[in-house]
Scaffold this motif. Structure first.
Motif, PDB file in Angstrom:
ATOM      1  N   GLU A 173      -7.566   0.968  -9.644  1.00 31.40           N
ATOM      2  CA  GLU A 173      -7.161   2.373  -9.633  1.00 31.40           C
ATOM      3  C   GLU A 173      -5.784   2.543 -10.290  1.00 31.40           C
ATOM      4  O   GLU A 173      -5.563   3.490 -11.052  1.00 31.40           O
ATOM      5  CB  GLU A 173      -7.100   2.846  -8.180  1.00 31.40           C
ATOM      6  N   ASN A 200      -8.167  -6.344  -2.660  1.00 33.44           N
ATOM      7  CA  ASN A 200      -7.364  -5.282  -3.277  1.00 33.44           C
ATOM      8  C   ASN A 200      -7.828  -4.910  -4.688  1.00 33.44           C
ATOM      9  O   ASN A 200      -7.129  -4.187  -5.393  1.00 33.44           O
ATOM     10  CB  ASN A 200      -5.893  -5.716  -3.315  1.00 33.44           C
ATOM     11  N   ILE A 221       2.309   1.820  -3.486  1.00 30.95           N
ATOM     12  CA  ILE A 221       1.282   2.303  -4.419  1.00 30.95           C
ATOM     13  C   ILE A 221       0.977   3.779  -4.154  1.00 30.95           C
ATOM     14  O   ILE A 221       0.869   4.589  -5.084  1.00 30.95           O
ATOM     15  CB  ILE A 221       0.006   1.443  -4.278  1.00 30.95           C
ATOM     16  N   LYS A 222       0.899   4.120  -2.883  1.00 32.98           N
ATOM     17  CA  LYS A 222       0.629   5.518  -2.521  1.00 32.98           C
ATOM     18  C   LYS A 222       1.743   6.435  -3.036  1.00 32.98           C
ATOM     19  O   LYS A 222       1.489   7.514  -3.570  1.00 32.98           O
ATOM     20  CB  LYS A 222       0.518   5.622  -0.995  1.00 32.98           C
ATOM     21  N   ASN A 248       0.818  -1.218   0.000  1.00 25.46           N
ATOM     22  CA  ASN A 248       0.000   0.000   0.000  1.00 25.46           C
ATOM     23  C   ASN A 248       0.853   1.269   0.000  1.00 25.46           C
ATOM     24  O   ASN A 248       0.533   2.226  -0.700  1.00 25.46           O
ATOM     25  CB  ASN A 248      -0.957  -0.010   1.199  1.00 25.46           C
ATOM     26  N   ASN A 260     -10.063  -2.894  -5.839  1.00 28.27           N
ATOM     27  CA  ASN A 260     -10.192  -1.457  -6.109  1.00 28.27           C
ATOM     28  C   ASN A 260      -8.834  -0.780  -6.257  1.00 28.27           C
ATOM     29  O   ASN A 260      -8.632   0.042  -7.155  1.00 28.27           O
ATOM     30  CB  ASN A 260     -11.001  -0.770  -5.003  1.00 28.27           C
ATOM     31  N   ALA A 261      -7.923  -1.150  -5.377  1.00 22.41           N
ATOM     32  CA  ALA A 261      -6.585  -0.547  -5.444  1.00 22.41           C
ATOM     33  C   ALA A 261      -5.912  -0.904  -6.773  1.00 22.41           C
ATOM     34  O   ALA A 261      -5.269  -0.054  -7.408  1.00 22.41           O
ATOM     35  CB  ALA A 261      -5.729  -1.032  -4.279  1.00 22.41           C
TER      36      ALA A 261
END
Lengths: 105, 105, 105
Positions: free
Chosen positions: B53, B47, B15-16, B12, B49-50
């Motif tokens: 995106e 995951n 990705i951020k 995470n 949605n992530a």
């Protein structure tokens, strides 16, 4: 290409990846630098076979002297064929400066 | 630029950071390679949605087949759009050899 | 050369390696980017001496603003001399694109 390993728990995975790379590209020239916590991998007698396998496949297996000193590991406890450099970090940067590709797992 | 993720707990954050980079430089071309333990991120339905995106923002989301096999993950469980390569490590090195910038978080 | 630190538990080891590098090569130009979880290292008053030592040795000590915001750390709590950039990841890639050597511990 040059890889560095700094965490004990990543040593086996990194070695496995290096062998996977060799499988995909048998002409790959591979150097693995063990430093920080991962230096202990090279002095553990339980890893003799894994280290031997790397050496026999032609990988350059490198130990960082600063890490050995820091972990109070006698460098004479390392297997023949393991190469010792003063600073693992310097070794990685030197190879990069010579055009080697670098990856950290 | 190419990033690799090997730890689940860094997926995470990585990705951020990639999205932060896109915010700073909307023209950035970003490839994220998931391998080793982090391969599980791509097969976890939580995951979706992530992953969607990332794909919708134009990132190249890449799974390592060696890691899939190693974790016994069926590659058909991956979302459409996720690209599979034989060896994540080889993919990173190949892109570097083509001049891509590399970072590991 | 440029190093990034993303894990708190690697901050001290990374700094030590940077000093080892300086010992081997006193002309080395060193930038250390603290981001992700490791951003907390720079705001912890217990690390003032370590940070001061880096600054006095000429290292460029860099904090990622995205990480500061994410961890709700007031950037005014950072020591004078610590440089703030918008995105740590962008800073690393920018330096690489200028030819700096990169390593992650």
């Amino acid at each position: 290409m040059i890889i560095n390993v700094t965490e004990m728990e990543k040593a086996n995975g990194t070695i496995k990846s290096a062998f996977n790379l060799l499988k995909d590209d048998p002409s790959a020239v591979i150097e693995i630098v063990f430093h920080a916590d991962a230096i202990g991998f090279l002095s553990d007698p339980g890893n003799r076979n894994a280290i031997l396998e790397m050496l026999e496949s032609g990988m350059d297996v490198v130990a960082c002297r600063n890490s050995l000193v820091s972990k109070r590991i006698d460098e004479r406890s390392l297997m023949d064929g393991v190469r010792i450099v003063n600073a693992g970090i310097y070794e990685v940067l030197k190879k990069e400066s010579e055009g080697w590709l670098y990856i950290k797992l």
